[in-house]
Design a protein around this motif. Structure first.
Motif, mmCIF file in Angstrom:
data_model
loop_
_atom_site.group_PDB
_atom_site.id
_atom_site.type_symbol
_atom_site.label_atom_id
_atom_site.label_comp_id
_atom_site.label_asym_id
_atom_site.label_seq_id
_atom_site.Cartn_x
_atom_site.Cartn_y
_atom_site.Cartn_z
ATOM 1 N N ASP A 14 0.824 -1.201 0.000
ATOM 2 C CA ASP A 14 0.000 0.000 0.000
ATOM 3 C C ASP A 14 0.866 1.261 0.000
ATOM 4 O OD1 ASP A 14 0.137 1.410 2.697
ATOM 5 O OD2 ASP A 14 -0.294 -0.636 3.355
ATOM 6 N N ASP A 17 3.041 2.748 3.200
ATOM 7 C CA ASP A 17 4.050 1.984 3.914
ATOM 8 C C ASP A 17 5.143 2.914 4.436
ATOM 9 O OD1 ASP A 17 6.836 0.337 3.743
ATOM 10 O OD2 ASP A 17 5.168 -0.939 4.342
ATOM 11 N N THR A 143 -2.422 7.615 8.157
ATOM 12 C CA THR A 143 -2.041 6.253 8.496
ATOM 13 C C THR A 143 -1.690 6.251 9.981
ATOM 14 O OG1 THR A 143 -1.121 5.932 6.286
ATOM 15 C CG2 THR A 143 -0.545 4.308 7.962
ATOM 16 N N LYS A 163 -1.474 -1.384 12.276
ATOM 17 C CA LYS A 163 -1.354 -0.325 11.281
ATOM 18 C C LYS A 163 -2.705 -0.177 10.591
ATOM 19 C CE LYS A 163 1.003 0.769 6.933
ATOM 20 N NZ LYS A 163 1.946 0.243 5.927
ATOM 21 N N CYS A 165 -5.106 2.410 8.040
ATOM 22 C CA CYS A 165 -5.089 3.518 7.090
ATOM 23 C C CYS A 165 -6.482 4.110 6.922
ATOM 24 C CB CYS A 165 -4.587 3.057 5.722
ATOM 25 S SG CYS A 165 -2.934 2.349 5.741
ATOM 26 N N GLU A 173 -9.026 1.094 6.493
ATOM 27 C CA GLU A 173 -8.413 -0.154 6.047
ATOM 28 C C GLU A 173 -7.453 -0.658 7.115
ATOM 29 O OE1 GLU A 173 -6.858 -0.316 2.041
ATOM 30 O OE2 GLU A 173 -5.119 -1.438 2.755
ATOM 31 N N SER A 175 -4.534 -2.623 7.859
ATOM 32 C CA SER A 175 -3.430 -3.182 7.082
ATOM 33 C C SER A 175 -2.867 -4.434 7.736
ATOM 34 C CB SER A 175 -2.326 -2.141 6.901
ATOM 35 O OG SER A 175 -1.311 -2.617 6.069
ATOM 36 N N TYR A 200 -6.229 -10.383 4.769
ATOM 37 C CA TYR A 200 -5.319 -9.270 4.551
ATOM 38 C C TYR A 200 -6.099 -8.000 4.211
ATOM 39 C CZ TYR A 200 -2.108 -13.165 3.970
ATOM 40 O OH TYR A 200 -1.394 -14.316 4.142
ATOM 41 N N ASN A 201 -5.522 -6.867 4.622
ATOM 42 C CA ASN A 201 -6.090 -5.571 4.261
ATOM 43 C C ASN A 201 -7.589 -5.523 4.512
ATOM 44 O OD1 ASN A 201 -3.693 -4.346 3.419
ATOM 45 N ND2 ASN A 201 -3.798 -5.383 1.454
ATOM 46 N N ARG A 203 -11.006 -4.344 5.250
ATOM 47 C CA ARG A 203 -11.554 -3.012 5.072
ATOM 48 C C ARG A 203 -12.897 -2.880 5.764
ATOM 49 N NH1 ARG A 203 -10.123 -0.845 -0.992
ATOM 50 N NH2 ARG A 203 -7.911 -1.302 -0.906
#
Length: 215
Positions: A14, A17, A143, A163, A165, A173, A175, A200-201, A203
């Motif tokens: 993403d 980062d 972030t 983490k 975002c 999101e 992460s 993953y990720n 949302r």
């Protein structure tokens, strides 16, 4: 805590980062404003003869080195006299005028979602306890690099890192969420857990009751 044999935490795809962070400061062409001076003093304390002395370039190199080493979670802001677009949260205040709760409350809700995803992926049953600290990177949104404490089924506390975002000023999101590296200790549930398919990720399209775009 027993660790997974998979390496699925290092998500580098993403645009937010930490390795892509280009530190910038607010005093390129002159003196800091009084408001900026007060903010800098709150972050690093009052400057005196014992304060570190670095050039602007040395400070940019140093903050990026710390960001890369810790993936954004552990930065010693007391070393810097410049203001960057990567900075610490004052947890009992609010980092955006469009959020109606403190950062401690806001990040607490985000990390509850993060630890829930972690539990599904790892087959554990951690429960959120409190937010320890958080760093923010502001660029086309935010972030968040959140360090928090959670408790396992054996009533032992562990420190986690999440983490999250705020992508394109609207969507939240998640992460990644992981145990902070370097911890020791194990609970009986570790040897019994069933690891589920990783997500993953993750949302969340929910607004969380507020709009968290850049003010």
């Amino acid at each position: 805590m027993a660790s997974s044999s998979r390496i699925d935490y290092e998500i580098n795809s993403d645009p937010f980062d930490p390795e892509c962070v280009i530190a910038s400061f607010n005093a390129l062409l002159g003196e800091l404003t009084e408001k900026e001076k007060l903010l800098l003093e709150r972050i690093r304390g009052k400057e005196d003869n014992t304060s570190p002395k670095y050039t602007d370039q040395e400070e940019r190199n140093l903050i990026n080195k710390q960001i890369r080493k810790s993936q954004g979670f552990d930065v010693d802001f007391s070393k810097f006299r410049c203001l960057f677009d990567f900075y610490p949260s004052f947890l009992d205040e609010c980092h955006s005028t469009l959020i109606t709760e403190t950062d401690r409350q806001f990040f607490g809700r985000l990390t509850k979602e993060s630890i829930a995803d972690y539990n599904v992926r790892e087959g554990t049953s951690f429960k959120f306890v409190e937010v320890e600290k958080a760093n923010l990177y502001r660029n086309r949104g935010y972030t968040y690099f959140i360090t928090f404490v959670a408790k396992d089924s054996c009533d032992q506390t562990r420190v986690f890192q999440a983490k999250v975002c705020n992508v394109f000023c609207r969507e939240i999101e998640h992460s990644f969420c992981r145990l902070k590296p370097g911890q020791q200790g194990e609970c009986d549930e570790d040897s019994k857990r069933v690891v589920k398919k990783p997500r993953y990720n993750t949302r969340s399209n929910k607004r969380l009751g507020v709009t968290t775009n850049v003010s």
